[in-house]
Design an enzyme around this catalytic site. Structure first.
Site, mmCIF file in Angstrom:
data_model
loop_
_atom_site.group_PDB
_atom_site.id
_atom_site.type_symbol
_atom_site.label_atom_id
_atom_site.label_comp_id
_atom_site.label_asym_id
_atom_site.label_seq_id
_atom_site.Cartn_x
_atom_site.Cartn_y
_atom_site.Cartn_z
ATOM 1 N N GLY A 40 0.947 -1.265 -0.220
ATOM 2 C CA GLY A 40 -0.417 -0.543 0.275
ATOM 3 C C GLY A 40 0.555 1.163 -0.048
ATOM 4 O O GLY A 40 -0.197 2.442 -0.658
ATOM 5 N N TYR A 67 -9.682 5.438 -12.435
ATOM 6 C CA TYR A 67 -9.111 6.189 -11.459
ATOM 7 C C TYR A 67 -8.926 7.770 -10.628
ATOM 8 O O TYR A 67 -8.569 8.428 -10.341
ATOM 9 C CB TYR A 67 -8.365 5.393 -10.287
ATOM 10 C CG TYR A 67 -7.984 4.135 -9.739
ATOM 11 C CD1 TYR A 67 -8.890 3.554 -9.736
ATOM 12 C CD2 TYR A 67 -6.871 3.215 -11.158
ATOM 13 C CE1 TYR A 67 -9.116 1.649 -10.043
ATOM 14 C CE2 TYR A 67 -7.071 2.457 -11.070
ATOM 15 C CZ TYR A 67 -8.060 1.173 -10.187
ATOM 16 O OH TYR A 67 -8.120 -0.510 -10.313
ATOM 17 N N TYR A 125 0.011 -1.865 -12.729
ATOM 18 C CA TYR A 125 -0.897 -1.373 -12.178
ATOM 19 C C TYR A 125 -1.744 -1.305 -13.905
ATOM 20 O O TYR A 125 -2.124 -0.401 -14.654
ATOM 21 C CB TYR A 125 -2.274 -0.751 -11.201
ATOM 22 C CG TYR A 125 -1.606 -1.795 -10.194
ATOM 23 C CD1 TYR A 125 -2.082 -2.613 -9.783
ATOM 24 C CD2 TYR A 125 -0.902 -1.011 -9.059
ATOM 25 C CE1 TYR A 125 -1.597 -3.264 -8.494
ATOM 26 C CE2 TYR A 125 -0.859 -1.457 -8.186
ATOM 27 C CZ TYR A 125 -0.927 -2.858 -7.829
ATOM 28 O OH TYR A 125 -0.989 -3.355 -6.362
ATOM 29 N N CYS A 137 -12.873 4.233 -28.960
ATOM 30 C CA CYS A 137 -14.230 4.320 -29.479
ATOM 31 C C CYS A 137 -15.236 5.050 -28.123
ATOM 32 O O CYS A 137 -16.451 4.330 -27.834
ATOM 33 C CB CYS A 137 -14.886 3.950 -30.937
ATOM 34 S SG CYS A 137 -13.829 3.692 -31.948
ATOM 35 N N GLU A 176 3.973 -6.482 1.802
ATOM 36 C CA GLU A 176 3.043 -7.340 0.459
ATOM 37 C C GLU A 176 3.910 -6.266 -0.431
ATOM 38 O O GLU A 176 2.430 -5.740 -1.352
ATOM 39 C CB GLU A 176 2.054 -7.736 0.403
ATOM 40 C CG GLU A 176 1.829 -8.659 1.619
ATOM 41 C CD GLU A 176 0.079 -9.505 1.832
ATOM 42 O OE1 GLU A 176 -0.341 -8.657 1.497
ATOM 43 O OE2 GLU A 176 -0.003 -10.268 1.657
ATOM 44 N N PRO A 177 4.698 -5.252 -1.101
ATOM 45 C CA PRO A 177 4.875 -3.863 -1.363
ATOM 46 C C PRO A 177 4.193 -4.686 -2.959
ATOM 47 O O PRO A 177 4.913 -5.657 -2.855
ATOM 48 C CB PRO A 177 5.488 -3.191 -1.113
ATOM 49 C CG PRO A 177 6.971 -4.462 -1.200
ATOM 50 C CD PRO A 177 5.607 -5.331 0.096
ATOM 51 N N GLY A 178 3.742 -3.640 -3.971
ATOM 52 C CA GLY A 178 3.463 -3.586 -5.139
ATOM 53 C C GLY A 178 3.882 -2.374 -6.204
ATOM 54 O O GLY A 178 4.751 -2.689 -6.392
HETATM 55 N N1 LLP Z 1 -1.617 -7.059 -1.567
HETATM 56 C C1 LLP Z 1 -2.594 -6.898 -1.260
HETATM 57 C C2 LLP Z 1 -3.565 -7.880 -0.559
HETATM 58 C C3 LLP Z 1 -3.561 -6.614 -1.692
HETATM 59 O O1 LLP Z 1 -4.916 -6.186 -2.863
HETATM 60 C C4 LLP Z 1 -2.350 -5.539 -2.571
HETATM 61 C C5 LLP Z 1 -3.235 -4.707 -3.644
HETATM 62 C C6 LLP Z 1 -1.351 -5.518 -2.890
HETATM 63 C C7 LLP Z 1 -0.843 -6.331 -1.614
HETATM 64 C C8 LLP Z 1 -0.278 -4.030 -3.094
HETATM 65 O O2 LLP Z 1 -0.364 -3.086 -2.723
HETATM 66 P P1 LLP Z 1 0.115 -2.031 -3.687
HETATM 67 O O3 LLP Z 1 1.131 -2.007 -2.338
HETATM 68 O O4 LLP Z 1 1.063 -2.104 -4.379
HETATM 69 O O5 LLP Z 1 -0.311 -0.833 -2.901
HETATM 70 N N2 LLP Z 1 -4.936 -1.139 -9.988
HETATM 71 C C9 LLP Z 1 -5.148 -0.616 -8.943
HETATM 72 C C10 LLP Z 1 -4.112 -0.766 -7.916
HETATM 73 C C11 LLP Z 1 -5.086 -2.017 -6.809
HETATM 74 C C12 LLP Z 1 -4.873 -2.766 -5.646
HETATM 75 C C13 LLP Z 1 -5.226 -3.855 -5.045
HETATM 76 N N3 LLP Z 1 -4.477 -4.150 -4.406
HETATM 77 C C14 LLP Z 1 -4.520 1.213 -9.360
HETATM 78 O O6 LLP Z 1 -4.033 0.633 -10.763
HETATM 79 O O7 LLP Z 1 -4.490 2.148 -8.550
#
Ligand code: LLP
Length: 421
Positions: free
Chosen positions: A239, A318, A375, A346, A275-277
């Protein structure tokens, strides 16, 4: 450090001119920097130094095999949310004991798959899911390690579509009911309760919501231990937000986030998972596109690109902002003009930005959307039968196509004609 920089008037990805890659691959395409991916992963790993921890990269952010492999080689664990992501993590060489399985609706088939292939833990999100997992594990003569995802009812103060920690969101079990749910879990024969899981949302630009959530998790850990549960692992989710503009936006750094984790839950002696993404992949990728036409409208000019909402859906979905920069560096004094930046799909929603101030551009010019690594490609589709956006990875002087652009035939031949037609 940013690895997408201008040098001699041209945008580079590490040591490679972006225009050279565009000439070789064609546009649009996603382009990732190995150096940035590596650096961002290490920032988290180092932020938790001194604690027993595992950084589980959230595969959903960018799931190309080459990206997963890059991170796996650095020792990353993975957070997956589907059988497909689990298969991807395994295929990239991540051992089962480094994979956590999150998600609100795991199927029995997915549970079986992960139990067979090996799993660190399932983050379970409801009582019926607990019962199903216990059944599946028992049938297989196994015991499934679980953490229960709790919903701490904390406002992540982010976009409503990516906030997950409020009571009204579908995620987790209400923290107020946690002790009962843990008692039920402990009584199920196929489960081994190892910890607690929490994830309150994405693109958080303030640490305060994390603090509120982690304080609640710390309190719950002590309560559950008092109830006799051996809580030895805390999954604190992902997050942490990233800067999407290069102005004054300054979300907290991984070091500050790590310090907060140590402060809030460090005393509990638990193994920590995060869990960083987005922070790992977001600023490690750009989307490169060409201008097809510049069209004069009523009181505005449209910059029509060859990338569209099917390639990068975040602005449409978003209202997300992505900086757009020309691949050829504009002169410092170059005039800026407002453009509505759009794609060829379109529908009016296929708009990346309105009145965006850019140097004057012409058909054929290359532009790059910054901060598109997370994403981006993973949310791409073939809407309007536009081929799925290719992906390219750079590592210093070398680059490779890591997902090729499909030919029209490949797309069309996925359909099958029923015998009566
Ligand atoms: N762990 C869980 C359980 C999650 O649901 C998520 C993201 C993460 C970790 C990773 O979160 P991060 O570090 O990436 O913030 N498509 C959206 C973002 C959706 C995030 C969903 N869950 C966007 O483009 O902003």
């Amino acid at each position: 450090m940013d690895h997408f920089l201008y040098r001699d008037g041209e945008l580079y990805a590490e040591e490679v001119p972006v225009a050279d890659i565009a000439a070789a691959v064609g546009t649009p395409f996603y382009l990732y920097s190995t150096a940035t991916l590596t650096r961002h992963f290490r920032l988290f790993d180092e932020a938790l130094a001194g604690t027993n921890h595992l950084v589980c990269y959230a595969v959903k952010a960018a799931s190309n095999q080459a990206i997963l492999k890059t991170l796996a080689q650095l020792g990353a664990g993975m957070d997956v949310v589907s059988g497909g992501e689990y298969a991807r993590a395994k295929a990239a060489g991540v051992p089962g004991e480094r994979i956590v399985f999150s998600g609100v609706g795991k199927t029995r088939a997915e549970m079986r798959m992960a139990l067979e292939g090996g799993i660190r833990q399932f983050n379970v999100e409801s009582e019926p899911e607990m019962a199903a997992l216990s059944d599946v594990a028992s049938e297989m003569g196994r015991v499934a390690p679980i953490s229960v995802r709790v919903n701490p009812d904390v406002d992540a103060m982010t976009h409503a579509k990516i906030a997950t920690g409020k009571a009204e969101n579908k995620f987790g079990i209400p923290i107020s009911r946690a002790r009962q749910v843990y008692a039920q879990a402990a009584a199920l024969p196929g489960l081994d309760v190892v910890g607690i899981d929490v994830h309150i949302g994405s693109q958080l630009t303030d640490l305060e919501p994390f603090r509120l959530a982690y304080d609640k998790v710390a309190e719950l850990t002590e309560a559950l231990r008092a109830d006799g549960h051996d809580i030895r692992r805390l999954d604190l989710g992902g997050g942490l937000g990233i800067p999407y503009t290069r102005s004054n936006e300054a979300p907290p750094l991984p070091t500050e986030y790590g310090a907060l984790i140590k402060e809030t839950v460090g005393h509990l002696g638990c193994e920590i998972e995060i869990e960083p993404g987005r922070l790992v992949a977001g600023n490690a990728g750009i989307l490169v596109s060409s201008v097809i036409y510049v069209k004069s409208g009523e009181g505005r000019d449209f910059l029509i690109l060859d990338a569209a909402m099917n390639d990068l859906i975040r602005p449409a979905m978003y209202e997300a902002h992505h900086d757009i920069v020309p691949v050829t560096e504009p002169a410092a004094a170059a005039e800026r003009v407002p453009y509505d930046v759009v794609g060829p799909v379109c529908e009016t929603g296929d708009t990346f930005a309105k009145s965006r101030q850019l140097p004057r551009l012409a058909a054929g010019d290359l532009v790059a959307f910054r901060s598109a690594g997370a994403y981006g490609a993973v949310m791409a589709s073939e809407y309007n039968t536009r081929p799925l956006t290719p992906e390219v990875l750079v590592d210093e002087h070398q680059f490779a196509v890591i997902r090729a652009r499909p030919a029209f035939d490949e797309i069309i031949n996925r359909d099958t004609i029923p015998p009566w037609l």
